[in-house]
Design an enzyme around this catalytic site. Structure first.
Site, PDB file in Angstrom:
ATOM      1  N   GLY A 247       1.473  24.301  12.781  1.00 41.52           N
ATOM      2  CA  GLY A 247       0.163  24.083  12.136  1.00 41.52           C
ATOM      3  C   GLY A 247       0.422  24.063  10.710  1.00 41.52           C
ATOM      4  N   PHE A 248       1.025  25.303  10.128  1.00 41.38           N
ATOM      5  CA  PHE A 248       1.503  25.339   8.841  1.00 41.38           C
ATOM      6  C   PHE A 248       0.311  24.771   7.768  1.00 41.38           C
ATOM      7  CE2 PHE A 248       4.985  23.460  11.560  1.00 41.38           C
ATOM      8  CZ  PHE A 248       5.762  24.959  11.679  1.00 41.38           C
ATOM      9  N   GLY A 513      -2.829  36.260   9.043  1.00 37.55           N
ATOM     10  CA  GLY A 513      -3.363  36.138  10.308  1.00 37.55           C
ATOM     11  C   GLY A 513      -2.748  37.308  11.152  1.00 37.55           C
ATOM     12  N   ARG A 617       4.994  46.862   7.152  1.00 41.57           N
ATOM     13  CA  ARG A 617       5.651  47.283   8.443  1.00 41.57           C
ATOM     14  C   ARG A 617       5.902  45.931   9.216  1.00 41.57           C
ATOM     15  NH1 ARG A 617       3.616  51.516  12.342  1.00 41.57           N
ATOM     16  NH2 ARG A 617       1.839  51.992  11.162  1.00 41.57           N
ATOM     17  N   LEU A 619       5.948  44.294  12.516  1.00 38.31           N
ATOM     18  CA  LEU A 619       5.537  44.375  13.951  1.00 38.31           C
ATOM     19  C   LEU A 619       6.131  44.059  15.317  1.00 38.31           C
ATOM     20  CD1 LEU A 619       1.933  42.742  12.967  1.00 38.31           C
ATOM     21  CD2 LEU A 619       2.491  45.257  13.022  1.00 38.31           C
ATOM     22  N   LYS A 690       2.612  43.116   5.818  1.00 39.32           N
ATOM     23  CA  LYS A 690       2.209  42.263   4.753  1.00 39.32           C
ATOM     24  C   LYS A 690       2.778  40.972   5.474  1.00 39.32           C
ATOM     25  CE  LYS A 690       4.386  44.326   1.153  1.00 39.32           C
ATOM     26  NZ  LYS A 690       4.842  44.574  -0.120  1.00 39.32           N
ATOM     27  N   GLU A 694       5.167  32.919   5.307  1.00 35.87           N
ATOM     28  CA  GLU A 694       5.350  31.912   4.379  1.00 35.87           C
ATOM     29  C   GLU A 694       6.550  32.719   3.187  1.00 35.87           C
ATOM     30  OE1 GLU A 694       1.362  29.509   3.728  1.00 35.87           O
ATOM     31  OE2 GLU A 694       1.109  31.798   3.851  1.00 35.87           O
TER      32      GLU A 694
END
Length: 733
Positions: A247-248, A513, A617, A619, A690, A694
């Site tokens: 999607g970007f 997100g 962190r 994920l 964080k 991007e």
């Protein structure tokens, strides 16, 4: 229900007490098997009986008015059901951020390829033929097809803009007094969205209820736009988007959704409307071209006293208040008392501009980081040493403390892994070999997000949220968060996404997100843990959850036994608060590259790329690395390939397909390395992560440009850097 507003440093939760050991691990995507076997169903792949097809009808001019639309021949063609053209229900363009709904068709044409209708038929081929048979007669008017055409009346950012103009001190005076100065202009071209999955929608009605199957990044943001455009209540709209093929930023909302809904209502059939790649270039928003004036002033030791990045960008007249926030990454990056970061928007007759991966930083860091490289050379300083000399203690534009900032460690770790200290320019036959570095900086956001977690009698957890997965790994990281919080192996966590009937998640965009949705899942799990502890007769802080069991004192009880016949449900909601204003939050990183330039042909080859990121962190180390590498590859494209070429006679893109709009292929991309300097950022959100998606593209094009200059001595400031531009500056062989 756990509701949390980020008004202070988060102190931790069950996620941090977890001992399952799944969080952060490089676990392969739990949706991977479905994708490689073709069982993951994307927007246009749903098999529905009695399906009709729609193809958009577009205007053939860039500015003017439609005077007539002749549909008679098209209506007589075999298989044609209906032609809807020249009606107020037809969206004129794609809605973009800052716009409540699509403009209805009014006969005016403000950019090439605007939609004026849709042809509907029993099969796609018949619909396409009918759309091509419709004759759209227009009267063309002179248009603005270059941002320079609108420079004279360009506008400053509106009140409340994401990036307001920031002017501190007197940069002109500081430049006049500085011992060493640089005043250069960098330009970047128009760029478009070109996700692997094209835009397209399947729409169906049951009475007053509309169901949309389409790739929609932010479901909660799209529904109000759909409702306002169609004049229906939001509660009657269901959006299904379980899988998105990239999607970007380009799939927040698109015109095909409205076309399909209108056509389905008119015909009483379920209607599929795909957009062709050529139409996507013109009716979905892209990235503006930019003209960036970068000014730097320093003493001979390299301390900056003046830092400026003043830019001109473009936006379609009346389309949106969105503008490309060029200086977003640079405004808080380097120290310097006198500062100027401004943006002016020129009104043009080109496709509307909107968010494309890393809006602002992707192109803005080109100008700033190339200029920093130029300034380091004028000062005779190592590029890393120059940047370190201007590392601020607090945000230099606001005075706010940083939530976390480990940029210096990114420089040091990247330099060590790359072998920066041992680099040397050299020649291998006709190839000139050079090296470069650049900083990555991407502002960090938190978005409101909700999720539901249900622990069933079988000891399995179910996550439900309308959060989406663009291929970034959302399914997997949410399973990891729940698994760590509840002490469950990944195989015992089910994740259901992309259905507007679920709690409203953050959606995918702006690199918010993962952290936002993961935080809402963690908070929902906190509710479940509290109830498990109550049933266990224990304090949550004294209870350990592992391998599907609760352990407290001398007792070890299975979660299935604790649940029994009463499933436990938790709801978690996270939203921004005062912490977002109190702290300056960004993801940072350092890029390094080795480039070869052919001294005879000007051919450019990227030989090595390496980056180190500080993103809080991590994920999932595997999906994080993939995200970083994907951004770095896109940076290669911005440096060397991508350019949507505008025919300034008509406003049309002349290279509106992937054959001529060049993007990096396997032959252009070397083995890329991405590493992380990890620190849990308690001021960012409850999970301490964080945004990363991007950050990879931020600075990536600049590092390629800096390495090219190091290799051959030619500094190209007009992007993309192509062989012809290099040959102009290369000395004769």
């Amino acid at each position: 229900m756990s509701e949390y507003q980020m008004n202070e440093k988060h102190a931790g939760m069950a996620l941090d007490r977890g001992v399952q050991g799944v969080l952060g691990q490089p676990i392969s995507r739990i949706d991977g098997l479905a994708k490689v076997t073709g069982t993951a169903t994307y927007g246009l792949e749903h098999r529905i009986d009695n399906l009709a097809y729609g193809v958009a009808i577009t205007a053939p001019i860039g500015k003017g008015r439609v005077t007539a639309i002749d549909t008679e021949a098209a209506r007589r063609m075999p298989g044609v059901i209906d032609i809807i053209a020249g009606e107020a229900s037809i969206p004129r363009e794609t809605p973009v951020f800052g716009q409540k709904s699509a403009h209805g068709y009014d006969g005016k044409v403000e950019s090439y390829g605007e939609i004026v209708g849709v042809a509907i038929a029993d099969c796609f081929e018949a619909a396409r033929a009918a759309a091509m048979a419709v004759v759209v007669t227009c009267v063309a008017e002179p248009g603005r097809f270059d941002i320079r055409d609108g420079e004279a009346d360009a506008e400053s950012p509106p009140e409340g803009a994401l990036l307001p103009d920031t002017v501190i001190g007197d940069i002109d005076k500081a430049m006049g007094e500085a011992e060493v100065t640089l005043d250069v202009t960098y330009t970047t071209p128009p760029q478009v969205h070109a996700a692997m999955e094209p835009h397209g929608t399947i729409a169906s009605w049951e009475g007053d209820r509309l169901t949309i199957r389409a790739p929609v990044q932010i479901v909660g943001g799209a529904i109000p736009v759909i409702a306002a455009t169609l004049g229906i209540v939001a509660e009657n709209i269901r959006v299904l988007t379980p899988y998105i093929g990239g999607g970007f930023g380009g799939k927040t909302m698109s015109a095909d959704i409205i076309l399909a809904a209108v056509a389905a209502k008119r015909t009483g059939r379920t209607v599929k409307v795909p957009l062709s790649r050529q139409q996507i270039f013109h009716v979905t928003y892209g990235r503006s071209d930019t003209i960036q004036r970068v000014r730097l002033g320093a003493d001979r030791a390299g301390k900056l006293s003046a830092v400026g990045q003043d830019s001109l960008v473009g936006q379609k007249a009346g389309a949106s208040q969105f503008f490309e926030p060029v200086a977003l990454g640079a405004v808080a990056l380097y120290a310097g008392a006198n500062r100027s970061f401004t943006t002016r928007t020129a009104q043009v007759n080109l496709t509307a501009r909107g968010p494309v991966r890393a809006p602002g930083e992707a192109v803005g860091m080109i100008g700033m980081e190339c200029a920093m490289d130029e300034m380091a050379a004028k000062l005779g300083l190592d590029p890393i040493a120059f940047r370190k000399a201007n590392e601020p203690e607090v945000d230099p534009s606001t005075g706010s403390p940083f939530s976390s900032r480990r940029l210096i460690e990114c420089y040091d770790e990247g330099a060590r892994r790359f072998g920066w200290a041992d680099r040397r320019k050299r020649r291998e036959g006709d190839w000139l070999i050079g090296h470069g570095m650049a900083t990555a900086s991407r502002v960090n956001f938190l978005a409101k997000s909700a999720a539901r977690v249900r622990l069933g009698a079988d000891g399995r957890a179910l996550i439900e949220t309308d959060m989406t997965d663009l291929g970034t790994g959302t399914y997997t990281i949410l399973a990891q968060v729940a698994g760590e919080s509840l002490g469950l192996p990944i195989g015992s966590v089910d994740v259901h996404l992309g259905d507007s009937d679920f709690p409203t998640g953050a959606g995918s965009g702006g690199s918010f997100g993962a952290a936002s949705s993961a935080s809402s899942v963690a908070l929902a799990c906190e509710d479940v843990v509290v109830e498990l502890a109550r049933r266990m007769g224990a304090d949550p802080a004294d209870m350990t959850l592992k391998d599907g069991h609760a352990i407290s004192g001398n007792r070890r009880v299975s979660l299935a036994e604790l649940v029994g016949g009463s499933p436990i449900e938790g709801m978690g909601t996270i939203q921004p608060g005062s912490t977002g204003q109190a702290f300056s939050q960004s993801t940072h990183g350092a890029h390094f590259a080795e480039i070869g330039v052919n001294a005879v042909t000007g051919e450019i080859r990227v030989r090595r790329m390496l980056a180190v990121f500080d993103c809080g962190r991590v994920l999932n180390h595997k999906t994080a690395r993939s995200q970083a590498i994907g951004g770095m590859i896109w940076g290669i494209g911005y440096a060397l390939h991508e350019h949507a070429v505008v025919d300034t006679r008509t406003g049309a893109y002349v290279n509106r397909d992937l054959a001529e709009y060049h993007v990096p292929t396997n032959a252009d991309v070397p083995q890329i390395e991405a590493y992380f300097v990890e620190e849990i950022d308690r001021h960012a959100n409850p999970v301490g992560a964080k945004g990363l998606g991007e950050a990879g593209i931020s600075g990536a094009a600049a590092v390629v440009a800096n390495a090219i200059h190091d290799a051959c001595g030619v500094r190209v400031r007009d992007f993309p850097i192509t062989a012809d531009k290099l040959l102009e500056g290369l000395p004769p062989v």
